[in-house]
Design a protein around this motif. Structure first.
Motif, PDB file in Angstrom:
ATOM      1  N   GLY A 139      14.850  -3.198  13.615  1.00 30.59           N
ATOM      2  CA  GLY A 139      15.702  -3.038  14.780  1.00 30.59           C
ATOM      3  C   GLY A 139      15.218  -3.762  16.026  1.00 30.59           C
ATOM      4  O   GLY A 139      15.856  -3.692  17.063  1.00 30.59           O
ATOM      5  N   HIS A 140      14.099  -4.483  15.915  1.00 29.73           N
ATOM      6  CA  HIS A 140      13.615  -5.204  17.086  1.00 29.73           C
ATOM      7  C   HIS A 140      14.437  -6.459  17.324  1.00 29.73           C
ATOM      8  O   HIS A 140      14.864  -7.112  16.374  1.00 29.73           O
ATOM      9  CB  HIS A 140      12.154  -5.647  16.891  1.00 29.73           C
ATOM     10  N   ASP A 141      14.599  -6.799  18.577  1.00 28.12           N
ATOM     11  CA  ASP A 141      15.141  -8.119  18.910  1.00 28.12           C
ATOM     12  C   ASP A 141      14.091  -9.157  18.589  1.00 28.12           C
ATOM     13  O   ASP A 141      12.902  -8.956  18.840  1.00 28.12           O
ATOM     14  CB  ASP A 141      15.487  -8.188  20.396  1.00 28.12           C
ATOM     15  N   VAL A 142      14.552 -10.288  18.058  1.00 28.36           N
ATOM     16  CA  VAL A 142      13.619 -11.346  17.668  1.00 28.36           C
ATOM     17  C   VAL A 142      13.827 -12.524  18.598  1.00 28.36           C
ATOM     18  O   VAL A 142      14.896 -13.130  18.604  1.00 28.36           O
ATOM     19  CB  VAL A 142      13.844 -11.774  16.206  1.00 28.36           C
ATOM     20  N   ALA A 143      12.796 -12.834  19.371  1.00 26.22           N
ATOM     21  CA  ALA A 143      12.917 -13.917  20.339  1.00 26.22           C
ATOM     22  C   ALA A 143      12.394 -15.225  19.734  1.00 26.22           C
ATOM     23  O   ALA A 143      11.818 -15.246  18.641  1.00 26.22           O
ATOM     24  CB  ALA A 143      12.143 -13.569  21.607  1.00 26.22           C
ATOM     25  N   ASP A 144      12.635 -16.296  20.480  1.00 23.28           N
ATOM     26  CA  ASP A 144      12.182 -17.620  20.092  1.00 23.28           C
ATOM     27  C   ASP A 144      10.687 -17.607  19.758  1.00 23.28           C
ATOM     28  O   ASP A 144       9.871 -17.155  20.550  1.00 23.28           O
ATOM     29  CB  ASP A 144      12.443 -18.568  21.272  1.00 23.28           C
TER      30      ASP A 144
END
Lengths: 163, 163
Positions: A139-144
């Motif tokens: 459920g984590h946002d995945v950044a660049d």
DNA sequence: GAGCTGACTTACGAATACATAAGTCAGCCC
DNA sequence: GGGCTGACTTATGTATTCGTAAGTCAGCTC
């Protein structure tokens, strides 16, 4: 976790989901026809006219997309008209929406028209704009830069080239 | 909120972010080269070999992607070797990842190899698999059928065809 | 049953994307 | 300063994708 990227020559992407997907929708017109299908277009002539493509090309792509199961031909009948067939998105076709959203989003960000986007896709419940976001199974946002590539069950090992 | 889809013939998609994006990465090999770039490939020969494409095609796509700003040529030097140029993802190129993830995801779901996917992309922090999800600006998950198309600032109105 | 209309198909040519094979070319090594 | 190597380019041919224009065809309407 071995570093697959460092040993890139020990495995092959002959089995690649992206390549298989592109064999179905790998042409410009196929993707634009999918765009129009999401806009609700259903009739042959409208696809050709609205995508801006000739009828032979439209017929070829619609046939391919139907054979691949992204669209289905359903009979319909307008009052006083004969029975015709409409092209309608299947579940398989509707599931393609994230690809189109991601393409549009990239284009809006990096190849934007000065006027801004022609249309926006919104969420029915709240009216906010819909975006394609990367998120992990936790459920984590995945950044660049927060990703790595790992071995999957279908990874094909090969002999590294002597060269 | 007017129903844009019902009056589809009063506006044109001549200004379309998807079409503009496809003019840059609209070919099969361009997308596969972007895939390889995310796998960490940086050298010309490796791109050609790993994508499975001839050198002229690889050179043409790399040149286009570099001109479009998704890749950049950076000089590098291995010990005892002369200076060479590597192709490296720019911010603009890295921002393309959601498109590739969405394509791979669709392929894994709907055109899967029986062996399963060759590789999976994981989140560095937790190791969970990365997926492309649709989410609205309010943070809601957007499921199949929960979207509508709305007018954007760049919408181009046209005269409906007399036909 | 003749005409009309939407939905294609056929025919042909142009442009693009690709493969294979061979050639070029810069510059470090020795 | 000659050979080697990686990184391309050039040459040529083929396959696919697209355009335009015209033809076909089914089946309502009248």
């Amino acid at each position: 976790m071995s570093d697959l990227l460092a040993e890139r020559d020990t495995w092959s992407m002959a089995n690649c989901s992206i390549a298989r997907t592109l064999e179905i929708v790998g042409t410009r017109t196929a993707l634009l026809i999918m765009r129009e299908a999401f806009f609700g277009t259903r009739r042959f002539d409208d696809f050709a006219k609205r995508v801006g493509v000739g009828e032979p090309a439209a017929a070829a792509r619609l046939k391919e997309l139907t054979a691949a199961g992204l669209l289905e031909r359903v009979p319909y009948r307008e009052p006083g008209q004969r029975t015709r067939h409409a092209y309608q998105l299947t579940r398989k076709g509707r599931d393609f929406l994230p690809v189109l959203v991601a393409l549009r989003q990239w284009g809006d960000t990096w190849a934007a028209d000065e006027q801004g986007p022609a249309v926006v896709v919104r969420h029915k419940d709240c009216g906010a704009e819909v975006r394609a976001a990367l998120r992990c199974g936790e459920g984590h946002d995945v950044a660049d830069g927060e990703t790595y590539v790992d071995e999957g069950p279908g990874l094909l090992r090969v002999e590294p080239d002597a060269s």
